[in-house]
Write an enzyme that holds these catalytic residues in place. Structure first.
Site, PDB file in Angstrom:
ATOM      1  N   CYS A 245       7.607   4.045   6.130  1.00 20.17           N
ATOM      2  CA  CYS A 245       6.704   3.844   4.996  1.00 20.17           C
ATOM      3  C   CYS A 245       7.423   3.285   3.785  1.00 20.17           C
ATOM      4  O   CYS A 245       6.793   2.953   2.789  1.00 20.17           O
ATOM      5  CB  CYS A 245       6.023   5.144   4.627  1.00 20.17           C
ATOM      6  SG  CYS A 245       7.171   6.421   4.142  1.00 20.17           S
TER       7      CYS A 245
ATOM      8  N   CYS B 215       0.843  -1.198   0.000  1.00 18.95           N
ATOM      9  CA  CYS B 215       0.000   0.000   0.000  1.00 18.95           C
ATOM     10  C   CYS B 215       0.880   1.250   0.000  1.00 18.95           C
ATOM     11  O   CYS B 215       0.683   2.170  -0.796  1.00 18.95           O
ATOM     12  CB  CYS B 215      -0.920  -0.025   1.219  1.00 18.95           C
ATOM     13  SG  CYS B 215      -2.111   1.328   1.273  1.00 18.95           S
TER      14      CYS B 215
END
Ligand code: SF4
Length: 426
Positions: free
Chosen positions: A240, A132
């Site tokens: 991330c 994602c």
């Protein structure tokens, strides 16, 4: 300082200048400099017109954005519009733009074809957060940043253990420079800077959100907790992906072959881990706790607010924790050897007698021949390391089981051993 100026003012192309200086020398020269001076050197001297910034417009983004406004209001500031932000974050982007006079804030969007292909229902963050982040952050950013010689980040040493040795300047494997003007800032420095310059807070900061990313992956933190503990809480994920590789290229998502949890027809990322010696009952989360450990520390586990699971090892009795089953969102049954059938009995007890409705997974010696029987007993997830079993699951090629020796549940089944024409399952 005179020596530094003469080196920096040498008439060499910007990238050559950096290479000549060397990243270690660069860090040595600017080690003592304050954040504004580090940023000014990077923007005005080292990489003029060839550097950009990426901002999350999160809890302490205002500090670096304020420094940017002092150095160059027109510096490109990229904001990753993942489509998953809090509304408050989007409002905050506008607030800071106006307040600081930033004239070049640019939103980056994920590729719509990638979203349609990999995340059609918008739940990829739940099943595979690395991928994602990859399609929403890493890829859009990679396209843009490849056009710059360097970029500015707001990372700080105190934020996580992984960032504990963060320098002001890093060299990536493709000769780009990451500039971290706030590397040495402490949490107190951030607060003092915000107060000194009367910078507006992110609207969620006062509600306990000390580090703010996408809404589904951000939670408030308790007093005294690591400010980043609310990011991907309960997941084995700290970054991330954009900042993950300390020296080299931007990190890629995990490969499919590294995933071992098979559930709902596919291999997926697994947020759960096994209990380890030395774990603290009050602190663990997304951990399968053996029955014996749960019984020993029952009060602490019941008082803990974190998601926990249960691991049932051969010889352990699920009857011992029957009254506490609602506490577990996942139960792992350990099939230590394929010849040991006690796990099937535990699964049936959980599903049929105790009515357990959460995830029930098989771990240990999970082999292709056993999976149909495990499914019959209510097991709906499998941690698979055996290569042949993995291939069989991927190809949906598990053997059929035409005869049952033991009926299960409420289905009308006639066990083998009775008359042949009666033995077919319904
Ligand atoms: S932080 Fe969460 S929602 Fe945002 S891109 Fe990463 S996994 Fe997806």
């Amino acid at each position: 300082m005179a020596a530094i100026s003469s080196v920096l003012s040498a008439p060499a192309p910007k990238h050559d200048k950096l290479k000549a200086l060397g990243i270690l020398a660069l860090n040595g020269m600017f080690d003592e400099m304050d954040a504004e001076a580090v940023l000014r050197q990077a923007v005005d001297e080292l990489l003029p017109g060839d550097i950009a910034m990426v901002s999350s417009f999160g809890a302490d983004s205002a500090v670096l954005l304020h420094l940017v406004s002092l150095v160059d209001k027109n510096l490109p500031v990229y904001f990753l519009e993942t489509g998953k932000h809090f509304v408050e974050t989007l409002d905050y982007v506008e607030t800071l733009k106006q307040r600081l006079g930033l004239t070049n804030v640019i939103a980056l969007y994920p590729d719509s074809a990638d979203l349609a292909r990999f995340d059609p229902d918008g739940t990829l963050w739940e099943t595979d957060p690395d991928s994602c982040c990859h399609i929403r952050k890493t890829e859009p950013l990679e396209d843009v940043l490849s056009g710059y010689g360097g970029w500015v980040t707001g990372r700080k040493r105190f934020q996580t253990a992984e960032r504990g040795v963060l320098p002001h300047f890093e060299l990536t494997s493709d000769d780009r420079i990451k500039v971290n003007p706030l590397a040495y800032f402490t949490n107190e420095d951030v607060e003092a800077y915000k107060a000194r310059h009367d910078l507006p807070e992110h609207p969620l900061y006062g509600e306990g959100y000390k580090s703010i990313g996408c809404a589904p992956c951000t939670s408030a933190v308790a007093e005294g907790e690591d400010p980043r503990a609310g990011r991907w809480r309960g997941r084995d994920k700290r970054e991330c992906g954009i900042h993950f590789d300390f020296n080299g290229s931007i990190a890629k998502p995990v490969s499919q072959s590294s995933l071992h949890l098979f559930k709902d027809g596919a291999f997926k990322a697994d947020p759960w881990k096994a209990w380890a010696e030395g774990d603290e009952p009050a602190d663990v989360r997304y951990t399968h706790v053996p029955v014996s450990v749960f019984v020993e520390h029952r009060a602490a586990f019941l008082a803990s607010p974190h998601p926990i699971g249960l691991q049932v090892n051969p010889g352990e009795k699920v009857e011992d924790i029957e009254g506490d089953l609602a506490r577990f969102s996942s139960v792992a049954i350990n099939f230590r050897a394929f010849t040991d059938g006690r796990g099937y009995s535990s699964a049936r007890l959980l599903r049929e007698r105790f009515g357990y409705e959460g995830e029930l997974r098989a771990v240990g010696d999970v082999l292709t021949d056993q999976i149909p029987f495990m499914r019959r007993c209510g097991i709906d997830a499998f941690v698979v390391t055996n290569k042949a079993t993995r291939e069989a699951l991927e190809k949906d090629a598990l053997a059929e089981v035409p005869l049952y020796y033991q009926p299960i549940g409420e289905r009308h089944e006639v066990p083998a051993g009775t008359r042949p024409f009666l033995r077919r399952p319904e």
